[in-house]
Write a protein that holds these residues in place. Structure first.
Motif, PDB file in Angstrom:
ATOM      1  N   ALA A 191       0.834  -1.207   0.000  1.00  0.00           N
ATOM      2  CA  ALA A 191       0.000   0.000   0.000  1.00  0.00           C
ATOM      3  C   ALA A 191       0.870   1.258   0.000  1.00  0.00           C
ATOM      4  O   ALA A 191       0.591   2.211  -0.742  1.00  0.00           O
ATOM      5  N   ILE A 192       1.921   1.269   0.794  1.00  0.00           N
ATOM      6  CA  ILE A 192       2.829   2.422   0.803  1.00  0.00           C
ATOM      7  C   ILE A 192       3.495   2.577  -0.546  1.00  0.00           C
ATOM      8  O   ILE A 192       3.604   3.688  -1.081  1.00  0.00           O
ATOM      9  N   PHE A 193       3.920   1.476  -1.147  1.00  0.00           N
ATOM     10  CA  PHE A 193       4.531   1.512  -2.478  1.00  0.00           C
ATOM     11  C   PHE A 193       3.548   2.078  -3.505  1.00  0.00           C
ATOM     12  O   PHE A 193       3.887   2.951  -4.301  1.00  0.00           O
ATOM     13  N   MET A 194       2.316   1.612  -3.490  1.00  0.00           N
ATOM     14  CA  MET A 194       1.312   2.070  -4.445  1.00  0.00           C
ATOM     15  C   MET A 194       1.005   3.559  -4.256  1.00  0.00           C
ATOM     16  O   MET A 194       0.959   4.322  -5.231  1.00  0.00           O
ATOM     17  N   LEU A 195       0.806   3.973  -3.008  1.00  0.00           N
ATOM     18  CA  LEU A 195       0.391   5.349  -2.747  1.00  0.00           C
ATOM     19  C   LEU A 195       1.516   6.355  -2.965  1.00  0.00           C
ATOM     20  O   LEU A 195       1.263   7.475  -3.422  1.00  0.00           O
TER      21      LEU A 195
END
Length: 143
Positions: free
Chosen positions: A124-128
């Protein structure tokens, strides 16, 4: 000790606030905005009095700005190396192998601060953050 007492006193208020605001993410225009809003609400709830939902957006903006300084804009591989290490770099984030099932692994504010999380929070951190740098990163249902 005082923080624990304060948390106990305020816990019912946080639950009520989460129940009142939870569905707000569903009406946002994009899946990325929905994901960020939902995870912001979860982080604010799990962090209690120490955090507000908008703090996650600020933290993700900061990570993206640092990644941009490192030349990660438009380059998914560099972004992966920036966050998770590679080519002799230290990892900013890594898997929480010691306490994999801890509730804080779902609190992105805690994950960013501690540098450890479960695969879902790390993705999620990578995507956001990648979205902020012009990268189209999507999750997949695997396995």
């Amino acid at each position: 000790e005082q923080g624990l007492l304060l948390s106990e006193i305020l816990a019912p208020v946080w639950r009520e606030e989460l129940e009142e605001t939870w569905l707000a993410w569903r009406w946002l225009s994009s899946p990325a905005a929905q994901l960020e809003e939902a995870l912001s609400q979860v982080s604010a709830f799990l962090s209690g009095w120490r955090a507000r939902g908008e703090m996650l957006t600020q933290k993700l903006d900061f990570i993206a700005a640092e990644a941009a300084k490192d030349g990660c804009e438009g380059d998914a591989r560099r972004m992966v190396e920036f966050l998770f290490g590679g080519r002799g770099q230290d990892a900013r984030l890594r898997g929480n192998s010691r306490d994999y099932y801890a509730a804080n692994n779902s609190n992105l504010l805690w994950v960013i601060a501690s540098g450890v999380g479960n695969p879902i929070s790390l993705c999620a951190i990578f995507m956001l953050t990648g979205r902020r740098l012009g990268l189209e990163i999507q999750g997949c249902n695997f396995p």
